[in-house]
Design a protein around this motif. Structure first.
Motif, PDB file in Angstrom:
ATOM      1  N   TRP A  17       0.820  -1.198   0.000  1.00  0.00           N
ATOM      2  CA  TRP A  17       0.000   0.000   0.000  1.00  0.00           C
ATOM      3  C   TRP A  17       0.864   1.262   0.000  1.00  0.00           C
ATOM      4  O   TRP A  17       0.562   2.231  -0.682  1.00  0.00           O
ATOM      5  N   LEU A  18       1.970   1.243   0.764  1.00  0.00           N
ATOM      6  CA  LEU A  18       2.857   2.398   0.823  1.00  0.00           C
ATOM      7  C   LEU A  18       3.771   2.489  -0.395  1.00  0.00           C
ATOM      8  O   LEU A  18       4.374   3.529  -0.650  1.00  0.00           O
ATOM      9  N   GLY A  19       3.911   1.389  -1.116  1.00  0.00           N
ATOM     10  CA  GLY A  19       4.783   1.374  -2.290  1.00  0.00           C
ATOM     11  C   GLY A  19       6.253   1.265  -1.929  1.00  0.00           C
ATOM     12  O   GLY A  19       7.112   1.768  -2.650  1.00  0.00           O
ATOM     13  N   ILE A  20       6.526   0.617  -0.793  1.00  0.00           N
ATOM     14  CA  ILE A  20       7.916   0.391  -0.392  1.00  0.00           C
ATOM     15  C   ILE A  20       8.124  -1.108  -0.206  1.00  0.00           C
ATOM     16  O   ILE A  20       7.161  -1.862  -0.041  1.00  0.00           O
ATOM     17  N   SER A  21       9.364  -1.528  -0.250  1.00  0.00           N
ATOM     18  CA  SER A  21       9.647  -2.954  -0.102  1.00  0.00           C
ATOM     19  C   SER A  21       9.401  -3.395   1.342  1.00  0.00           C
ATOM     20  O   SER A  21       9.441  -2.586   2.276  1.00  0.00           O
ATOM     21  N   LEU A  22       9.162  -4.675   1.516  1.00  0.00           N
ATOM     22  CA  LEU A  22       8.983  -5.236   2.851  1.00  0.00           C
ATOM     23  C   LEU A  22      10.230  -5.009   3.712  1.00  0.00           C
ATOM     24  O   LEU A  22      10.105  -4.585   4.865  1.00  0.00           O
ATOM     25  N   PRO A  23      11.451  -5.230   3.173  1.00  0.00           N
ATOM     26  CA  PRO A  23      12.643  -4.936   3.986  1.00  0.00           C
ATOM     27  C   PRO A  23      12.740  -3.462   4.403  1.00  0.00           C
ATOM     28  O   PRO A  23      13.187  -3.156   5.511  1.00  0.00           O
ATOM     29  N   SER A  24      12.297  -2.547   3.543  1.00  0.00           N
ATOM     30  CA  SER A  24      12.318  -1.122   3.912  1.00  0.00           C
ATOM     31  C   SER A  24      11.366  -0.854   5.069  1.00  0.00           C
ATOM     32  O   SER A  24      11.698  -0.112   6.003  1.00  0.00           O
ATOM     33  N   LEU A  25      10.170  -1.432   5.019  1.00  0.00           N
ATOM     34  CA  LEU A  25       9.219  -1.273   6.114  1.00  0.00           C
ATOM     35  C   LEU A  25       9.781  -1.877   7.400  1.00  0.00           C
ATOM     36  O   LEU A  25       9.675  -1.279   8.475  1.00  0.00           O
ATOM     37  N   GLN A  26      10.395  -3.039   7.288  1.00  0.00           N
ATOM     38  CA  GLN A  26      10.986  -3.675   8.463  1.00  0.00           C
ATOM     39  C   GLN A  26      12.120  -2.835   9.034  1.00  0.00           C
ATOM     40  O   GLN A  26      12.272  -2.719  10.248  1.00  0.00           O
ATOM     41  N   ARG A  27      12.887  -2.205   8.170  1.00  0.00           N
ATOM     42  CA  ARG A  27      13.974  -1.324   8.613  1.00  0.00           C
ATOM     43  C   ARG A  27      13.413  -0.098   9.340  1.00  0.00           C
ATOM     44  O   ARG A  27      13.923   0.307  10.385  1.00  0.00           O
ATOM     45  N   LEU A  28      12.352   0.489   8.783  1.00  0.00           N
ATOM     46  CA  LEU A  28      11.706   1.629   9.444  1.00  0.00           C
ATOM     47  C   LEU A  28      11.230   1.240  10.843  1.00  0.00           C
ATOM     48  O   LEU A  28      11.391   1.995  11.801  1.00  0.00           O
ATOM     49  N   ARG A  29      10.640   0.063  10.953  1.00  0.00           N
ATOM     50  CA  ARG A  29      10.167  -0.420  12.258  1.00  0.00           C
ATOM     51  C   ARG A  29      11.332  -0.657  13.201  1.00  0.00           C
ATOM     52  O   ARG A  29      11.306  -0.244  14.359  1.00  0.00           O
ATOM     53  N   SER A  30      12.372  -1.268  12.695  1.00  0.00           N
ATOM     54  CA  SER A  30      13.531  -1.611  13.518  1.00  0.00           C
ATOM     55  C   SER A  30      14.234  -0.380  14.078  1.00  0.00           C
ATOM     56  O   SER A  30      14.656  -0.365  15.239  1.00  0.00           O
ATOM     57  N   ASN A  31      14.342   0.684  13.283  1.00  0.00           N
ATOM     58  CA  ASN A  31      15.044   1.878  13.761  1.00  0.00           C
ATOM     59  C   ASN A  31      14.106   2.908  14.395  1.00  0.00           C
ATOM     60  O   ASN A  31      14.532   3.995  14.762  1.00  0.00           O
TER      61      ASN A  31
END
Length: 82
Positions: A17-31
């Motif tokens: 939905w956001l148009g970003i990769s799953l790893p990018s979303l996971q990185r945003l969550r992680s940091n």
């Protein structure tokens, strides 16, 4: 409660939905820079729709050279007539 149940989406659905990769979303969550999340189980993460909307609102900018905090300040000043 008034019977309202907020929609919870998976990280896979949210990344699409956001148009970003799953790893990018996971990185945003992680940091700590992504939207608030819900730990549904040991290995499953969900996102409440209202939390994603609030996160997007906080990141909404009126111009390119200003960060979200500066844009929010300017938006509030316009609304108060300053």
């Amino acid at each position: 409660m008034d019977g309202y149940i907020d929609t919870v989406v998976t990280e896979k659905i949210l990344s699409k939905w956001l148009g970003i990769s799953l790893p990018s979303l996971q990185r945003l969550r992680s940091n700590g820079n992504g939207p608030r999340f819900v730990r549904l189980s040991e290995r499953r993460i969900g996102y409440r729709r209202k939390d994603v909307e609030l996160w997007l609102e906080a990141r909404t900018c009126d111009r390119i050279d200003a960060g979200p905090a500066q844009n929010e300040l300017e938006r509030q000043q316009r609304q108060s007539g300053e």
